[in-house]
Write a protein that holds these residues in place. Sequence first.
Motif, PDB file in Angstrom:
ATOM      1  N   VAL A  34       0.853  -1.192   0.000  1.00  0.00           N
ATOM      2  CA  VAL A  34       0.000   0.000   0.000  1.00  0.00           C
ATOM      3  C   VAL A  34       0.888   1.240   0.000  1.00  0.00           C
ATOM      4  O   VAL A  34       1.749   1.390   0.858  1.00  0.00           O
ATOM      5  CB  VAL A  34      -0.948   0.026   1.225  1.00  0.00           C
ATOM      6  N   ARG A  35       0.680   2.108  -0.990  1.00  0.00           N
ATOM      7  CA  ARG A  35       1.415   3.373  -1.065  1.00  0.00           C
ATOM      8  C   ARG A  35       0.408   4.517  -0.998  1.00  0.00           C
ATOM      9  O   ARG A  35      -0.251   4.842  -1.984  1.00  0.00           O
ATOM     10  CB  ARG A  35       2.202   3.466  -2.374  1.00  0.00           C
ATOM     11  N   VAL A  36       0.272   5.075   0.194  1.00  0.00           N
ATOM     12  CA  VAL A  36      -0.612   6.217   0.437  1.00  0.00           C
ATOM     13  C   VAL A  36       0.141   7.193   1.327  1.00  0.00           C
ATOM     14  O   VAL A  36       1.088   6.810   2.004  1.00  0.00           O
ATOM     15  CB  VAL A  36      -1.940   5.786   1.117  1.00  0.00           C
ATOM     16  N   PRO A  37      -0.270   8.474   1.345  1.00  0.00           N
ATOM     17  CA  PRO A  37       0.405   9.434   2.237  1.00  0.00           C
ATOM     18  C   PRO A  37       0.226   9.036   3.700  1.00  0.00           C
ATOM     19  O   PRO A  37      -0.897   8.849   4.170  1.00  0.00           O
ATOM     20  CB  PRO A  37      -0.307  10.749   1.945  1.00  0.00           C
ATOM     21  N   PHE A  71      -2.923  15.583  -1.991  1.00  0.00           N
ATOM     22  CA  PHE A  71      -3.088  15.467  -0.541  1.00  0.00           C
ATOM     23  C   PHE A  71      -2.405  16.683   0.050  1.00  0.00           C
ATOM     24  O   PHE A  71      -1.208  16.871  -0.170  1.00  0.00           O
ATOM     25  CB  PHE A  71      -2.449  14.180  -0.009  1.00  0.00           C
ATOM     26  N   ALA A  72      -3.156  17.504   0.763  1.00  0.00           N
ATOM     27  CA  ALA A  72      -2.640  18.748   1.334  1.00  0.00           C
ATOM     28  C   ALA A  72      -1.963  19.589   0.250  1.00  0.00           C
ATOM     29  O   ALA A  72      -0.913  20.193   0.461  1.00  0.00           O
ATOM     30  CB  ALA A  72      -1.682  18.466   2.486  1.00  0.00           C
TER      31      ALA A  72
END
Length: 148
Positions: A34-37, A71-72
Amino acid sequence: MSSQRPYLLRALYEWIADNGMTPHVLVDARMPGVRVPAHAVKDGRIVLNIAERAVAKLELGNDSIRFTARFAGVSQSVMVPLEAVIAIYSRETGQGMAMPDEPRTPPAAQADAVEIEQAAETPSGDATETPETPPEPPKRGGHLRIVK
């Protein structure tokens, strides 16, 4: 048989989008691959908005979900193996589906099963063998939860 997850995911995504709602996926961020912030992960989970207007280059593949999103304010590449998807649902109504558990047989167990079958085919000469009891049907895992 191939996994039913990618087909269910694509079908539910299409149904949610066709009804003018916003598709979200709940992901177990602790799963390998899983590659998420990291800053968006809470309690090991992350909710991702995968609406067409929220992401770029969305790919709902047979093995993973891939896209780019902000994201942000920072554009980031996201990759989620389908095994990490817990549920897909509509943000507006909460309607959707928890992904079913996939029955998995480890490779070692498959090899053991082949050896057992081969041994069963060879006559043993022992007349006192008792017939095998039929295997129990697999237990259904998982349950639905309301995710808000």
